[in-house]
Design a protein around this motif. Structure first.
Motif, PDB file in Angstrom:
ATOM      1  N   VAL A 250       0.857  -1.185   0.000  1.00  0.00           N
ATOM      2  CA  VAL A 250       0.000   0.000   0.000  1.00  0.00           C
ATOM      3  C   VAL A 250       0.893   1.236   0.000  1.00  0.00           C
ATOM      4  N   GLY A 251       0.565   2.176  -0.862  1.00  0.00           N
ATOM      5  CA  GLY A 251       1.377   3.383  -0.923  1.00  0.00           C
ATOM      6  C   GLY A 251       0.872   4.363  -1.955  1.00  0.00           C
ATOM      7  N   PHE A 252       1.735   5.296  -2.260  1.00  0.00           N
ATOM      8  CA  PHE A 252       1.378   6.415  -3.124  1.00  0.00           C
ATOM      9  C   PHE A 252       2.357   6.562  -4.276  1.00  0.00           C
ATOM     10  N   TYR A 253       1.829   7.019  -5.386  1.00  0.00           N
ATOM     11  CA  TYR A 253       2.633   7.499  -6.508  1.00  0.00           C
ATOM     12  C   TYR A 253       2.242   8.951  -6.714  1.00  0.00           C
ATOM     13  N   ARG A 254       3.246   9.832  -6.766  1.00  0.00           N
ATOM     14  CA  ARG A 254       2.993  11.261  -6.924  1.00  0.00           C
ATOM     15  C   ARG A 254       3.221  11.677  -8.376  1.00  0.00           C
ATOM     16  N   VAL A 255       2.389  12.574  -8.871  1.00  0.00           N
ATOM     17  CA  VAL A 255       2.568  13.095 -10.224  1.00  0.00           C
ATOM     18  C   VAL A 255       3.738  14.066 -10.204  1.00  0.00           C
ATOM     19  N   MET A 256       4.770  13.727 -10.962  1.00  0.00           N
ATOM     20  CA  MET A 256       5.978  14.549 -11.059  1.00  0.00           C
ATOM     21  C   MET A 256       6.466  14.516 -12.507  1.00  0.00           C
ATOM     22  N   ASN A 257       6.539  15.678 -13.143  1.00  0.00           N
ATOM     23  CA  ASN A 257       7.076  15.761 -14.508  1.00  0.00           C
ATOM     24  C   ASN A 257       6.419  14.773 -15.463  1.00  0.00           C
TER      25      ASN A 257
ATOM     26  N   VAL B 126      -5.119  15.740 -10.775  1.00  0.00           N
ATOM     27  CA  VAL B 126      -4.620  14.580 -10.044  1.00  0.00           C
ATOM     28  C   VAL B 126      -3.182  14.872  -9.636  1.00  0.00           C
ATOM     29  N   ILE B 127      -2.921  14.822  -8.332  1.00  0.00           N
ATOM     30  CA  ILE B 127      -1.564  15.086  -7.831  1.00  0.00           C
ATOM     31  C   ILE B 127      -0.856  13.804  -7.394  1.00  0.00           C
ATOM     32  N   ALA B 128      -1.652  12.732  -7.200  1.00  0.00           N
ATOM     33  CA  ALA B 128      -1.087  11.453  -6.765  1.00  0.00           C
ATOM     34  C   ALA B 128      -2.168  10.389  -6.884  1.00  0.00           C
ATOM     35  N   VAL B 129      -1.757   9.135  -6.681  1.00  0.00           N
ATOM     36  CA  VAL B 129      -2.723   8.057  -6.555  1.00  0.00           C
ATOM     37  C   VAL B 129      -2.362   7.241  -5.315  1.00  0.00           C
ATOM     38  N   LEU B 130      -3.397   6.722  -4.669  1.00  0.00           N
ATOM     39  CA  LEU B 130      -3.247   5.789  -3.557  1.00  0.00           C
ATOM     40  C   LEU B 130      -3.457   4.404  -4.149  1.00  0.00           C
ATOM     41  N   ASP B 131      -2.482   3.529  -3.972  1.00  0.00           N
ATOM     42  CA  ASP B 131      -2.491   2.198  -4.575  1.00  0.00           C
ATOM     43  C   ASP B 131      -2.402   1.148  -3.477  1.00  0.00           C
ATOM     44  N   ALA B 132      -3.263   0.136  -3.540  1.00  0.00           N
ATOM     45  CA  ALA B 132      -3.185  -0.985  -2.602  1.00  0.00           C
ATOM     46  C   ALA B 132      -3.293  -2.281  -3.389  1.00  0.00           C
ATOM     47  N   ASP B 133      -2.424  -3.236  -3.051  1.00  0.00           N
ATOM     48  CA  ASP B 133      -2.402  -4.543  -3.690  1.00  0.00           C
ATOM     49  C   ASP B 133      -2.629  -5.617  -2.635  1.00  0.00           C
ATOM     50  N   SER B 134      -3.294  -6.686  -3.055  1.00  0.00           N
ATOM     51  CA  SER B 134      -3.506  -7.836  -2.181  1.00  0.00           C
ATOM     52  C   SER B 134      -2.987  -9.085  -2.873  1.00  0.00           C
ATOM     53  N   GLU B 135      -2.534 -10.039  -2.087  1.00  0.00           N
ATOM     54  CA  GLU B 135      -2.094 -11.312  -2.642  1.00  0.00           C
ATOM     55  C   GLU B 135      -3.278 -12.261  -2.844  1.00  0.00           C
ATOM     56  N   HIS B 136      -4.492 -11.761  -2.582  1.00  0.00           N
ATOM     57  CA  HIS B 136      -5.713 -12.554  -2.765  1.00  0.00           C
ATOM     58  C   HIS B 136      -6.539 -11.985  -3.920  1.00  0.00           C
TER      59      HIS B 136
END
Length: 139
Positions: free
Chosen positions: A37-44, A110-120
Motif C-alpha cells: 500500500v502506498g502512493f505514486y505522486r505526479v511529477m514531470n 490529479v496530484i497522486a494516486v493511492l495504490d493498494a495490492d492484495s495477494e488474494h
C-alpha cells in the motif's frame, strides 16, 4: 469506519502531504495487512513512487500505463479483482493478485494516486472504495 476515525486522529494538526501519505500507508498496512500500500505522486508527467509499505515497487509509471496510470488518466478509482485480467497490468510483484487505485485530486488536478495490492483475488470492494476515496479527499 473505525480505521478512518483512527486516520483522522493521526492526521490532526499535520499539514505536510508526504508525512500524511507516509502515515496513511503505514496505518492501512498495519490495519488491513495488504500486500502493498502506498502512493505514486505526479511529477514531470509521470507517477513517481512515494511513501509506501511493503516490498520494493516500480518507481516510475507513465500516464495510461497499468492500473495506477489508468486511474490517473481517467481520474477515477479502479478496482481490479484479478490483475492478470487487466490489460497492460504492470507486475511489480508476482504476489499481487488484486488491486485498488484511488486518484488524489486537488484543484481539479490529479496530484497522486493511492495504490493498494492484495495477494488474494477479488480482495477489494465498494466499502474499500468509499473509505479510501474519503481518505484521498482529505490527504
Amino acid at each position: 469506519e473505525s480505521v478512518f476515525q483512527q486516520w483522522t486522529g493521526l492526521m490532526e494538526g499535520e499539514s505536510d502531504t508526504i508525512v500524511r501519505m507516509a502515515n496513511t500507508a503505514a496505518l492501512l498496512k498495519v490495519c488491513f495487512g495488504w500486500w502493498w500500500v502506498g502512493f505514486y505522486r505526479v511529477m514531470n508527467d509521470e507517477l513517481l513512487l512515494g511513501p509506501f509499505q511493503g516490498p520494493p515497487a516500480c518507481t516510475r509509471i507513465k500516464t495510461g500505463k497499468g492500473v495506477c496510470g489508468t486511474s490517473w488518466e481517467q481520474r477515477k478509482t479502479i478496482v481490479v479483482p484479478d490483475v492478470d485480467l487487466f490489460p497492460g497490468h504492470i507486475a511489480c510483484s508476482a504476489a499481487s493478485r488484486s488491486e485498488i487505485v484511488v486518484p488524489i485530486i486537488r484543484n481539479e488536478t490529479v496530484i497522486a494516486v493511492l495504490d493498494a495490492d492484495s495477494e488474494h483475488l477479488n480482495h477489494f470492494d465498494e466499502t474499500d472504495v468509499f473509505w479510501l476515496e474519503k481518505i484521498a479527499k482529505s490527504i
